[in-house]
Design an enzyme around this catalytic site. Structure first.
Site, PDB file in Angstrom:
ATOM      1  N   ASP A  33     -15.830  -5.455 -24.941  1.00 39.24           N
ATOM      2  CA  ASP A  33     -16.386  -6.774 -24.639  1.00 39.24           C
ATOM      3  C   ASP A  33     -17.879  -6.696 -24.327  1.00 39.24           C
ATOM      4  O   ASP A  33     -18.661  -7.565 -24.715  1.00 39.24           O
ATOM      5  CB  ASP A  33     -15.654  -7.388 -23.441  1.00 39.24           C
ATOM      6  CG  ASP A  33     -14.243  -7.825 -23.799  1.00 39.24           C
ATOM      7  OD1 ASP A  33     -13.992  -8.104 -24.982  1.00 39.24           O
ATOM      8  OD2 ASP A  33     -13.391  -7.878 -22.891  1.00 39.24           O
ATOM      9  N   THR A  69      -5.092   3.524  -7.747  1.00 37.10           N
ATOM     10  CA  THR A  69      -3.960   4.142  -8.427  1.00 37.10           C
ATOM     11  C   THR A  69      -2.697   3.877  -7.623  1.00 37.10           C
ATOM     12  O   THR A  69      -2.625   4.200  -6.440  1.00 37.10           O
ATOM     13  CB  THR A  69      -4.166   5.658  -8.569  1.00 37.10           C
ATOM     14  OG1 THR A  69      -5.398   5.900  -9.243  1.00 37.10           O
ATOM     15  CG2 THR A  69      -3.039   6.281  -9.362  1.00 37.10           C
ATOM     16  N   CYS A  94       0.818  -1.212   0.000  1.00 46.39           N
ATOM     17  CA  CYS A  94       0.000   0.000   0.000  1.00 46.39           C
ATOM     18  C   CYS A  94       0.850   1.259   0.000  1.00 46.39           C
ATOM     19  O   CYS A  94       0.359   2.345  -0.299  1.00 46.39           O
ATOM     20  CB  CYS A  94      -0.934   0.007   1.215  1.00 46.39           C
ATOM     21  SG  CYS A  94      -2.349  -1.094   1.012  1.00 46.39           S
ATOM     22  N   ASP A 108     -16.526   5.608  -0.928  1.00 49.26           N
ATOM     23  CA  ASP A 108     -16.496   4.712   0.218  1.00 49.26           C
ATOM     24  C   ASP A 108     -15.483   3.620  -0.066  1.00 49.26           C
ATOM     25  O   ASP A 108     -14.721   3.706  -1.032  1.00 49.26           O
ATOM     26  CB  ASP A 108     -17.892   4.126   0.474  1.00 49.26           C
ATOM     27  CG  ASP A 108     -18.157   3.906   1.968  1.00 49.26           C
ATOM     28  OD1 ASP A 108     -17.336   3.197   2.591  1.00 49.26           O
ATOM     29  OD2 ASP A 108     -19.141   4.453   2.485  1.00 49.26           O
ATOM     30  N   GLY A 114     -11.800   3.073  -8.176  1.00 46.97           N
ATOM     31  CA  GLY A 114     -10.609   2.510  -8.773  1.00 46.97           C
ATOM     32  C   GLY A 114      -9.446   2.499  -7.805  1.00 46.97           C
ATOM     33  O   GLY A 114      -9.586   2.768  -6.606  1.00 46.97           O
ATOM     34  N   ASP A 117      -9.974  -5.320 -18.546  1.00 45.88           N
ATOM     35  CA  ASP A 117      -8.828  -5.177 -19.447  1.00 45.88           C
ATOM     36  C   ASP A 117      -7.827  -4.236 -18.803  1.00 45.88           C
ATOM     37  O   ASP A 117      -8.206  -3.295 -18.088  1.00 45.88           O
ATOM     38  CB  ASP A 117      -9.257  -4.609 -20.808  1.00 45.88           C
ATOM     39  CG  ASP A 117      -9.640  -5.702 -21.795  1.00 45.88           C
ATOM     40  OD1 ASP A 117      -8.750  -6.501 -22.127  1.00 45.88           O
ATOM     41  OD2 ASP A 117     -10.806  -5.737 -22.221  1.00 45.88           O
TER      42      ASP A 117
END
Length: 691
Positions: free
Chosen positions: A426, A478, A353, A385, A476, A403
């Site tokens: 897809d 990063t 992390c 959240d 997401g 992907d």
């Protein structure tokens, strides 16, 4: 895409691909500056060399002979090429405002765009005048004029405004070419009448009397009528030699600027050699009080011009010392905070992390993005959240796909668009509706401002594509890594009864095989770092890759398609095999019908293939008659891996032509019928080639 050995600390943005900037790019490529990144923003992929433009107009040179390929030049320089129009500069925030993309941050900015006449302010000019400037856009205007003259019956009168070297050369070159064109058509070249307008009493007023007399004689002999018309006056002499020679001092001053040093004063030369052509492979030399002429002078000019252009197409190996310098601490003007960040970025980085991008950087980078809202997204980016919560509407089933790949182009905005488009493919190929997306991003470590800018550019492109698809970005992750990479996990929706769903196993005998986009991205982007491609090939490939498959998939469903997939890493043959086996059919593939990206055939014929190609070639065992076509130049392209490729689908044979027409109307202009589905035979190889 080139990955620097150390973090980017300073950004130099070049606006315009003029003669001075191409010099900067070449010199930077030969000896890069550690910690400095160049970005070229230009509306065109090719920039013309003004010294050879009259020869091109006269028909002595081809388009490529007289144009510098900015795509290849930027690849050599390790510079980013952003194809866009600059519409403003935010000096307070040090950002370049572009027409079709997010603002681009800079530490140093150089502008080399040339002039643009305001023809709209002159009554009648918009309808009747053909401006030479901006010179990068002159080629299409010249081709249009050439066609107009060839199709115009009877007398044609052409006037050229400007009695300097450029205007005289242009008038004589146009006259030479157009007279030859009419003669070749069996028409009388004397139908053409040329006029030259100048503000001075003589043509070429900045040249000596002998040179002026030579050209007045040539103009008179060729029937060019001379007029004196003084609209405005200016004391500045105009010559392309200044722009060419400014490249070296501009490069030096940009380097000094990012180092925080004093700039050097530029002192242009007072005299220069001008070699002025008369359109017919004859030229006049002029320098100060000297002047001489002849066919040999044109040959001399031709040699000089070709040698100059070779500098931008035949690149030397980069200075080995420059590579070694990449690991050194750059000598740049940094603040104390930036210096600490630079040391941290170069030092050993944490894993786990600890490799995450800081939350402050992330929130700033994503703060200006505006993902769409959907009622079925209960918890997303609007209320971040630990995870997103997405509702599956009644009567719907969920489609999941993912992907992820590293950047293959140096423009993060375009890369973001391609990555999102690729991931959505897809869902569309199955006839689904995209609902939500989570992003996975890897960015190289560096100054917080540079990481923030990179994330903003890349995710701006991605969010544009997601929003257009009605897909909400809901979260997401990063983290840091050596190479820029981006991927998406996409959730889509289909009818829970699978009505309208297209699957790989839906092929039926009698179906026609359709492909909606041209192939060849694998070989083209393998050739890019080798400097083998042309800029316009890469530009066309990217245009294809950023085109969504959403409308194409809807159209295929309307014409009865039951089998569809998006063309990606396994290549055309690999995906076709994936479809024939579960469908229990054979397929006949017509090599001659394959739509190909410009340059793909040239690159694969030169033996340039993607690193994934060898794995795909193993599937050749699925071809029943490969020995008949293994020497066909198009054969290797059926193994070429694609990124954000088109849809490979089948439709009933009696609907194929209408479906192709509908797809082309939607913008899939390269759509083609590339084969047909056959009943399954006794042989174990399901694919038959023809050509």
């Amino acid at each position: 895409m080139q990955t620097p050995d150390q973090p980017i600390l300073r950004d130099i943005v070049l606006v315009g691909g003029g003669h001075s900037h191409v010099g900067v790019l070449r010199m930077f490529g030969m000896k890069p500056w550690p910690g400095v990144r160049l970005t070229l923003i230009c509306t065109d992929i090719h920039t013309p060399y003004s010294g050879m433009l009259p020869g091109y107009i006269a028909g002595h040179y081809s388009y490529d002979d007289v144009h510098i390929d900015l795509g290849r030049l930027c690849a050599f320089a390790g510079a980013r090429l952003f194809k866009d129009e600059v519409v403003g500069i935010d000096r307070a925030n040090q950002k370049v405002i572009c027409k079709n993309r997010p603002p681009v941050a800079y530490d140093a900015l150089s502008i080399n765009i040339g002039s643009t006449p305001q023809v709209q302010l002159v009554p009648g000019a918009m309808e009747n005048a053909v401006p030479v400037k901006p010179i990068a856009k002159f080629n299409q205007r010249w081709l249009n004029l050439l066609e107009r003259v060839k199709t115009h019956a009877g007398k044609t009168t052409i006037a050229v405004v400007g009695g300097g070297a450029g205007g005289v050369e242009l008038a004589l070159a146009m006259q030479f070419r157009l007279r030859n064109e009419l003669s070749a058509m069996g028409r009388n070249p004397d139908e053409l009448e040329f006029h030259l307008f100048t503000a001075d009493a003589d043509v070429l007023p900045t040249h000596n009397a002998g040179v002026r007399a030579r050209f007045e004689k040539v103009l008179n002999e060729r029937g060019v009528v001379l007029h004196i018309a003084n609209l405005t006056s200016t004391p500045l002499e105009k010559a392309g030699v200044f722009a060419v020679r400014m490249g070296k001092p501009l490069t030096k001053n940009l380097h000094l600027f990012v180092q925080g040093a004093d700039l050097l004063e530029y002192r242009p030369q007072k005299t220069w050699l001008a070699l002025i052509s008369t359109g017919d492979k004859y030229a006049v030399a002029s320098k100060g009080s000297l002047g001489f002429a002849g066919a040999w002078v044109w040959q001399w000019k031709d040699w000089i011009d070709r040698r100059f252009m070779a500098k931008f197409s035949e690149f030397p190996d980069m200075d080995p010392s420059a590579k070694a310098a990449g690991s050194n601490t750059p000598n740049l003007a940094l603040t104390q905070e930036e210096s600490l960040q630079a040391i941290s970025a170069i030092a050993m980085r944490c894993g786990g992390c600890g490799a995450k991008v800081g939350s402050t950087v992330l929130s700033r980078a994503l703060g200006n993005l505006k993902p769409i809202d959907r009622d079925d997204v209960l918890v997303g980016l609007h209320a971040p959240d630990d995870a997103a919560i997405v509702k599956v509407p009644p009567g719907k089933a969920m489609v999941h796909t993912v992907d992820f790949f590293r950047a293959f182009v140096d423009d993060p905005y375009i890369f973001g668009k391609v990555a999102a488009n690729h991931a959505l493919g897809d869902v569309f190929a199955m006839g689904g509706e995209a609902q939500s997306a989570t992003a996975v991003v890897t960015v190289p470590p560096g100054l917080e401002s540079k990481v923030e800018e990179l994330l903003f550019q890349m995710m701006s492109g991605a969010v544009e594509v997601l929003n257009d698809a009605g897909c909400a970005l809901v979260g997401g992750h990063t983290g840091e890594g050596r190479e820029l990479a981006l991927g998406f996990a996409i959730n889509g929706l289909v009818d829970e009864n699978l009505d309208g769903v297209m699957i790989k196993g839906g092929m039926r005998p009698g179906d026609a095989i359709l492909l909606t986009k041209p192939i060849g991205t694998g070989t083209l982007f393998a050739a890019l770092p080798q400097l083998k491609t042309k800029g316009r090939w890469i530009d066309a490939a990217l245009d294809s890759m950023v085109k969504s498959n959403r409308l194409g998939a809807q159209c295929l469903r309307e014409y009865g398609s039951k089998a569809c997939t998006d063309l990606t890493g396994f290549g055309l043959l690999g995906h076709l095999v994936e479809m024939t086996r579960p469908s229990e059919v054979d397929a006949e593939l017509d090599l001659s019908a394959l739509p190909l990206l410009d340059g793909a055939l040239e690159m694969v014929s030169a033996g340039i293939v993607s690193s994934l190609q060898p794995a795909n070639v193993r599937l050749r065992r699925a071809i029943r008659n490969q020995a008949d076509y293994v020497n066909d130049p198009r054969y290797p392209l059926i193994f070429d891996p694609q990124t954000a490729g088109g849809l490979l689908a089948t439709v009933p044979g009696d609907k194929a032509e209408a479906c192709v027409a509908a797809l082309k109307k939607l913008g899939y202009v390269h759509t083609a019928i590339i084969g047909r589905i056959l009943p399954q035979g006794d042989a174990i190889e399901p694919i038959v080639l023809k050509g």
